[in-house]
Write a protein that holds these residues in place. Sequence first.
Motif, PDB file in Angstrom:
ATOM      1  N   ASP A 147      39.798  42.145  47.264  1.00  0.00           N
ATOM      2  CA  ASP A 147      40.442  40.661  47.355  1.00  0.00           C
ATOM      3  C   ASP A 147      40.161  39.810  48.262  1.00  0.00           C
ATOM      4  N   MET A 148      39.886  40.380  49.318  1.00  0.00           N
ATOM      5  CA  MET A 148      39.244  39.553  50.805  1.00  0.00           C
ATOM      6  C   MET A 148      37.859  39.128  50.469  1.00  0.00           C
ATOM      7  N   MET A 149      37.206  39.807  49.868  1.00  0.00           N
ATOM      8  CA  MET A 149      35.921  39.355  49.696  1.00  0.00           C
ATOM      9  C   MET A 149      35.999  38.308  48.340  1.00  0.00           C
ATOM     10  N   ASP A 175      45.020  43.985  44.636  1.00  0.00           N
ATOM     11  CA  ASP A 175      46.131  43.091  44.604  1.00  0.00           C
ATOM     12  C   ASP A 175      47.022  42.916  45.852  1.00  0.00           C
ATOM     13  N   VAL A 176      46.323  42.644  46.968  1.00  0.00           N
ATOM     14  CA  VAL A 176      46.928  42.305  48.238  1.00  0.00           C
ATOM     15  C   VAL A 176      47.956  41.373  48.521  1.00  0.00           C
ATOM     16  N   TYR A 177      48.812  41.190  49.322  1.00  0.00           N
ATOM     17  CA  TYR A 177      50.168  40.301  49.242  1.00  0.00           C
ATOM     18  C   TYR A 177      49.801  38.700  49.072  1.00  0.00           C
ATOM     19  N   MET A 178      48.494  38.103  49.387  1.00  0.00           N
ATOM     20  CA  MET A 178      48.174  37.002  49.239  1.00  0.00           C
ATOM     21  C   MET A 178      47.565  36.718  47.814  1.00  0.00           C
ATOM     22  N   ALA A 179      47.395  37.796  47.131  1.00  0.00           N
ATOM     23  CA  ALA A 179      46.294  37.620  45.881  1.00  0.00           C
ATOM     24  C   ALA A 179      47.118  36.689  44.761  1.00  0.00           C
ATOM     25  N   GLU A 180      48.472  36.827  44.701  1.00  0.00           N
ATOM     26  CA  GLU A 180      49.053  36.051  43.718  1.00  0.00           C
ATOM     27  C   GLU A 180      49.209  34.639  44.204  1.00  0.00           C
ATOM     28  N   ILE A 181      49.415  34.468  45.309  1.00  0.00           N
ATOM     29  CA  ILE A 181      49.468  32.990  45.782  1.00  0.00           C
ATOM     30  C   ILE A 181      48.184  32.167  45.552  1.00  0.00           C
ATOM     31  N   ALA A 182      47.051  33.199  46.059  1.00  0.00           N
ATOM     32  CA  ALA A 182      45.707  32.638  45.807  1.00  0.00           C
ATOM     33  C   ALA A 182      45.032  32.474  44.336  1.00  0.00           C
ATOM     34  N   THR A 185      42.443  36.890  40.096  1.00  0.00           N
ATOM     35  CA  THR A 185      42.298  38.121  39.097  1.00  0.00           C
ATOM     36  C   THR A 185      42.043  39.400  39.732  1.00  0.00           C
ATOM     37  N   THR A 186      42.724  40.473  39.514  1.00  0.00           N
ATOM     38  CA  THR A 186      42.522  41.654  40.483  1.00  0.00           C
ATOM     39  C   THR A 186      42.854  42.673  39.623  1.00  0.00           C
ATOM     40  N   LEU A 187      42.662  44.056  40.278  1.00  0.00           N
ATOM     41  CA  LEU A 187      43.187  45.328  40.041  1.00  0.00           C
ATOM     42  C   LEU A 187      44.088  45.900  40.916  1.00  0.00           C
ATOM     43  N   ARG A 188      45.364  45.847  40.424  1.00  0.00           N
ATOM     44  CA  ARG A 188      46.527  46.337  41.259  1.00  0.00           C
ATOM     45  C   ARG A 188      46.736  47.762  41.417  1.00  0.00           C
ATOM     46  N   THR A 213      45.849  55.060  38.490  1.00  0.00           N
ATOM     47  CA  THR A 213      44.939  54.189  37.706  1.00  0.00           C
ATOM     48  C   THR A 213      45.406  52.716  37.925  1.00  0.00           C
ATOM     49  N   PRO A 214      44.740  51.945  38.564  1.00  0.00           N
ATOM     50  CA  PRO A 214      44.828  50.426  38.858  1.00  0.00           C
ATOM     51  C   PRO A 214      45.236  49.706  37.451  1.00  0.00           C
ATOM     52  N   GLU A 215      46.192  48.575  37.715  1.00  0.00           N
ATOM     53  CA  GLU A 215      46.488  47.859  36.472  1.00  0.00           C
ATOM     54  C   GLU A 215      45.759  46.314  36.596  1.00  0.00           C
ATOM     55  N   PHE A 216      45.298  45.958  35.619  1.00  0.00           N
ATOM     56  CA  PHE A 216      44.432  44.587  35.442  1.00  0.00           C
ATOM     57  C   PHE A 216      45.388  43.625  35.559  1.00  0.00           C
ATOM     58  N   ILE A 217      45.305  42.620  36.542  1.00  0.00           N
ATOM     59  CA  ILE A 217      46.029  41.663  36.524  1.00  0.00           C
ATOM     60  C   ILE A 217      45.404  40.404  36.386  1.00  0.00           C
TER      61      ILE A 217
END
Length: 222
Positions: A147-149, A175-182, A185-188, A213-217
């Motif tokens: 997510d940082m990249m 799915d780091v803590y700021m991913a939802e605010i930003a 779309t990510t893998l949790r 297994t990560p969840e697709f968000i």
Amino acid sequence: IVSDTSKKLNQERKAIKSLLDIKVDAILVAPEGYESSHLIDVINSGTDIVSFGVHFENDEISEVSIDEITGAAKAGAYLKSVGIRDVVMMMGNPRKFTTRGRMEGFMRGFGHVPEDRVIYCEVDWKASCATVSEMQKLPQAFFCYNDMMALGVMKALEERGIELGSEVKVIGYDDVYMAEIAGITTLRIPIRSMVKEAFKTILGDEVRKMVFTPEFIRRKSA
């Protein structure tokens, strides 16, 4: 006792040695990712160790890891399903298990990605931002190592006046803590469940290899 290794192998080795010198009972390590001989040395010394977030083929190492291939395949399959044909993979160190797994998984879901569309750079938002800022031809989508990249890619696209999610899609990982605010779309990754299993493993007597297994968000960026 907490030691920060900054995901650097030399610092990881030093931190582990320091912990062994003061005779800790067990070590939970988030490894740099491609070297395991020093972890085997810990086991041979009689101290319990659990790898967090990274899979090793060695049967002696207990671990709580991520199914990187299945997780990244979800991202690849999604982009393919919405008609994306040109994607750039923004990846970290190619020697790392996590990098290799995420690349393999993405292409398993999406299809082959040409070598000239795979970019390796420092895992830092400034590095990915600078890379995208200098690109002459933008792809339809970016799949980022984490997510940082992805944040760096999104910043560069916004500075170029590109509309995220419609003109160019961006997918991160973790799915780091700021991913939802930003709106990434990510893998949790289920961190809380993984931490619980890690400590169950430390407190147990057997070698365990737990895989999550990560969840697709899906959010605004894709």
